[in-house]
Design a protein around this motif. Sequence first.
Motif, PDB file in Angstrom:
ATOM      1  N   VAL A 426       0.837  -1.206   0.000  1.00 47.78           N
ATOM      2  CA  VAL A 426       0.000   0.000   0.000  1.00 47.78           C
ATOM      3  C   VAL A 426       0.862   1.243   0.000  1.00 47.78           C
ATOM      4  O   VAL A 426       0.595   2.213  -0.735  1.00 47.78           O
ATOM      5  N   LEU A 427       1.903   1.252   0.830  1.00 46.21           N
ATOM      6  CA  LEU A 427       2.783   2.421   0.884  1.00 46.21           C
ATOM      7  C   LEU A 427       3.420   2.681  -0.475  1.00 46.21           C
ATOM      8  O   LEU A 427       3.384   3.815  -0.981  1.00 46.21           O
ATOM      9  N   GLU A 428       3.975   1.645  -1.085  1.00 52.74           N
ATOM     10  CA  GLU A 428       4.654   1.825  -2.365  1.00 52.74           C
ATOM     11  C   GLU A 428       3.671   2.173  -3.479  1.00 52.74           C
ATOM     12  O   GLU A 428       3.892   3.118  -4.252  1.00 52.74           O
ATOM     13  N   GLY A 429       2.559   1.426  -3.560  1.00 53.94           N
ATOM     14  CA  GLY A 429       1.599   1.660  -4.634  1.00 53.94           C
ATOM     15  C   GLY A 429       0.901   3.002  -4.518  1.00 53.94           C
ATOM     16  O   GLY A 429       0.770   3.733  -5.504  1.00 53.94           O
ATOM     17  N   ARG A 434      -0.075   8.543  -6.242  1.00 51.26           N
ATOM     18  CA  ARG A 434      -0.342   9.942  -5.879  1.00 51.26           C
ATOM     19  C   ARG A 434       0.782  10.864  -6.331  1.00 51.26           C
ATOM     20  O   ARG A 434       0.532  12.029  -6.685  1.00 51.26           O
ATOM     21  N   GLU A 435       2.001  10.363  -6.353  1.00 52.91           N
ATOM     22  CA  GLU A 435       3.102  11.188  -6.861  1.00 52.91           C
ATOM     23  C   GLU A 435       2.912  11.495  -8.342  1.00 52.91           C
ATOM     24  O   GLU A 435       3.117  12.641  -8.786  1.00 52.91           O
ATOM     25  N   HIS A 436       2.506  10.488  -9.116  1.00 51.46           N
ATOM     26  CA  HIS A 436       2.233  10.729 -10.536  1.00 51.46           C
ATOM     27  C   HIS A 436       1.069  11.706 -10.714  1.00 51.46           C
ATOM     28  O   HIS A 436       1.122  12.593 -11.584  1.00 51.46           O
ATOM     29  N   HIS A 438       0.013  14.096  -8.626  1.00 46.96           N
ATOM     30  CA  HIS A 438       0.402  15.458  -8.257  1.00 46.96           C
ATOM     31  C   HIS A 438       1.402  16.035  -9.262  1.00 46.96           C
ATOM     32  O   HIS A 438       1.361  17.250  -9.534  1.00 46.96           O
ATOM     33  N   SER A 439       2.277  15.223  -9.806  1.00 44.60           N
ATOM     34  CA  SER A 439       3.215  15.714 -10.824  1.00 44.60           C
ATOM     35  C   SER A 439       2.456  16.229 -12.040  1.00 44.60           C
ATOM     36  O   SER A 439       2.741  17.336 -12.544  1.00 44.60           O
ATOM     37  N   ASN A 440       1.507  15.456 -12.517  1.00 39.31           N
ATOM     38  CA  ASN A 440       0.720  15.886 -13.683  1.00 39.31           C
ATOM     39  C   ASN A 440      -0.085  17.144 -13.375  1.00 39.31           C
ATOM     40  O   ASN A 440      -0.189  18.053 -14.210  1.00 39.31           O
ATOM     41  N   THR A 441      -0.661  17.205 -12.181  1.00 40.82           N
ATOM     42  CA  THR A 441      -1.455  18.383 -11.803  1.00 40.82           C
ATOM     43  C   THR A 441      -0.580  19.631 -11.746  1.00 40.82           C
ATOM     44  O   THR A 441      -0.959  20.699 -12.245  1.00 40.82           O
ATOM     45  N   LEU A 442       0.604  19.496 -11.121  1.00 38.58           N
ATOM     46  CA  LEU A 442       1.496  20.652 -11.003  1.00 38.58           C
ATOM     47  C   LEU A 442       1.998  21.124 -12.369  1.00 38.58           C
ATOM     48  O   LEU A 442       2.099  22.331 -12.633  1.00 38.58           O
ATOM     49  N   VAL A 443       2.319  20.175 -13.242  1.00 36.67           N
ATOM     50  CA  VAL A 443       2.768  20.549 -14.594  1.00 36.67           C
ATOM     51  C   VAL A 443       1.657  21.268 -15.345  1.00 36.67           C
ATOM     52  O   VAL A 443       1.895  22.296 -16.011  1.00 36.67           O
ATOM     53  N   ASN A 444       0.431  20.779 -15.224  1.00 37.83           N
ATOM     54  CA  ASN A 444      -0.695  21.436 -15.911  1.00 37.83           C
ATOM     55  C   ASN A 444      -0.956  22.824 -15.351  1.00 37.83           C
ATOM     56  O   ASN A 444      -1.217  23.777 -16.110  1.00 37.83           O
ATOM     57  N   GLN A 445      -0.883  22.967 -14.035  1.00 38.42           N
ATOM     58  CA  GLN A 445      -1.089  24.284 -13.427  1.00 38.42           C
ATOM     59  C   GLN A 445      -0.008  25.263 -13.861  1.00 38.42           C
ATOM     60  O   GLN A 445      -0.295  26.437 -14.144  1.00 38.42           O
ATOM     61  N   TRP A 446       1.223  24.773 -13.920  1.00 32.59           N
ATOM     62  CA  TRP A 446       2.326  25.652 -14.341  1.00 32.59           C
ATOM     63  C   TRP A 446       2.159  26.043 -15.804  1.00 32.59           C
ATOM     64  O   TRP A 446       2.349  27.206 -16.184  1.00 32.59           O
ATOM     65  N   GLY A 447       1.771  25.100 -16.653  1.00 30.45           N
ATOM     66  CA  GLY A 447       1.593  25.402 -18.064  1.00 30.45           C
ATOM     67  C   GLY A 447       0.462  26.370 -18.312  1.00 30.45           C
ATOM     68  O   GLY A 447       0.543  27.239 -19.194  1.00 30.45           O
ATOM     69  N   GLN A 469      11.770  20.996  -8.615  1.00 28.66           N
ATOM     70  CA  GLN A 469      10.765  21.597  -7.748  1.00 28.66           C
ATOM     71  C   GLN A 469       9.453  20.822  -7.812  1.00 28.66           C
ATOM     72  O   GLN A 469       8.811  20.565  -6.782  1.00 28.66           O
ATOM     73  N   ILE A 470       9.056  20.457  -9.019  1.00 26.31           N
ATOM     74  CA  ILE A 470       7.817  19.700  -9.185  1.00 26.31           C
ATOM     75  C   ILE A 470       7.930  18.339  -8.502  1.00 26.31           C
ATOM     76  O   ILE A 470       6.994  17.875  -7.837  1.00 26.31           O
ATOM     77  N   HIS A 471       9.079  17.694  -8.649  1.00 29.07           N
ATOM     78  CA  HIS A 471       9.289  16.384  -8.031  1.00 29.07           C
ATOM     79  C   HIS A 471       9.205  16.479  -6.510  1.00 29.07           C
ATOM     80  O   HIS A 471       8.550  15.640  -5.864  1.00 29.07           O
ATOM     81  N   VAL A 472       9.851  17.502  -5.936  1.00 35.53           N
ATOM     82  CA  VAL A 472       9.840  17.671  -4.487  1.00 35.53           C
ATOM     83  C   VAL A 472       8.420  17.862  -3.982  1.00 35.53           C
ATOM     84  O   VAL A 472       7.976  17.208  -3.028  1.00 35.53           O
ATOM     85  N   GLN A 473       7.683  18.754  -4.628  1.00 31.49           N
ATOM     86  CA  GLN A 473       6.317  19.008  -4.180  1.00 31.49           C
ATOM     87  C   GLN A 473       5.419  17.791  -4.371  1.00 31.49           C
ATOM     88  O   GLN A 473       4.545  17.507  -3.547  1.00 31.49           O
ATOM     89  N   ALA A 474       5.625  17.043  -5.443  1.00 36.27           N
ATOM     90  CA  ALA A 474       4.815  15.855  -5.686  1.00 36.27           C
ATOM     91  C   ALA A 474       5.057  14.804  -4.613  1.00 36.27           C
ATOM     92  O   ALA A 474       4.121  14.152  -4.136  1.00 36.27           O
TER      93      ALA A 474
END
Length: 515
Positions: A426-429, A434-436, A438-447, A469-474
């Motif tokens: 559960v932790l790994e999955g 969720r990291e993927h 949040h990464s997609n969400t942050l990239v879309n917001q930045w774009g 920066q995106i990786h850290v926040q994700a």
Amino acid sequence: MQTLAQPKAAPPAAAFDLRIMTGLTGILLASLVAGLNEHVTDIAMTDVRGVLSVSHDEGSWLTTLYEAAQVAAMAFAPWFSATLSLRRFTFGVTAVFMLAGMLCPLAPNLPTLYVLRTIQGLFGGCLPPMLMSAALRFLPPGIKLYGLGAYALTATFGPNLGIPLAALWTEYTGWQMVFWQIIPICLLAMAAVSWGIPQDPLRLERFAQFNWVGLLLGLPAITSLVVVLEQGTRLGWLDSPFICRMLLLGLTTLTLFMINEWFHPLPFFKVQQLARRNLTFSLITLGGVLVVLVAVPGIPAGYLAEIQGYRPLQTVPLALYVALGQLVALPLVSALCNFTRVDCRWVLACGLGLIAATCYLGSAMTSDWIRDNFYGLQMLQILGQPMAVIPLLMLATNGLPPAEGPFASAWFNTVKGMAAVVGSGVLEGLTTAREHFHSNTLVNQWGNSGQALSITPSDSEGLSALAEQIHVQAVVLASADVYQVMTLLTAILILFIPLMATRVYPPRPLAASHA
């Protein structure tokens, strides 16, 4: 018409004296070593991969094979110990476990190491059930809860101590010591068991009705499901044909296994025991609690390593803090639950509440957090873990006839082993998903914000800094999400208490109970 074999009564408990206490200490040491050895390959993986020239994916199977064999062994070990005798069985499996650990660093290639780790997991998984069986059989009623507290160390103390020790050996001596650290403890445990545990007679007549169908169904059921949980994230879960086949095999054979256990005269699992309300409740809640207790400690370790660049040795104080704290907290909680006026259900509720508070406070983490920010959370976890586990053991085992002790041990240890695997999965999955997200969400917001025009494709430094920066926040947001999920799961477990559990009292001698 076949005559159903009735299980014989357990051998009478010997007088509780120094010899019995020494023998129980030996079983405790062997069980702790099995837990300590569980994830050593995770810490030493870089060195093992370098020596054997294997990839990360190939190396991940070292942990998977160990876990699959260990959980499977937990299910069947109590039957064999009742047949071959507790002392003889514990001594033998500890010896083979130690021998496999001695040979692991000497493996000439990866397939050989696969075989050795599987053997080590198989025999290591036999040890924790022996501790519960021995505690239920030998300890006088007045101190039985302290024995169950010692059993709880296998779920809370051993794994948390294993990571710091493996990091220390890897950093200052060599990766071989990660495997060889078990040798002196195993030798001490074998000596204590050999001297302190009474020798019961062999009961080889039980093999006349050996549950071959149950063994042939149960082994693939458990091992397949463990493989799915361990390798699911890496292989893409249901997108992988291999994972789909293993999941289908596991669920099908598990269903047939339970049907067989219901009707077999000498089963590995006594399914009829689930009619005991407190046992069923305890198994469900224990599974949920251990999922949380396995997943939550992995969050700060993963965050500090990935975001703050901590080496394994630098995260050691967090795990060591929890491990050593259990040595104080577990006896205190056992003493608390041993008071007749204390309702262990309230202790359980308080323990789950502390765990929920830990997860809720952790969900507020930011990218500025360092190791010191997690110590307060660890303190709540130190108090919450034993307050959750001890009452569950008390609810499940109170009033259990000695002859049914091995069956209860099989239930508890199998659930414990599976829950640990589920927690890791559960932790790994969940973290990866969720990291993927949040990464997609942050990239879309930045774009969409128009800031993309300030960085050109040729600006490699700017793109690299943005990606970091995106990786850290994700990672931070994904870790907070996992904390929130664990908070919700713990809150649900609290709601189960008034719905399912009935009041039990601490075990007492018969004379005292009538007083």
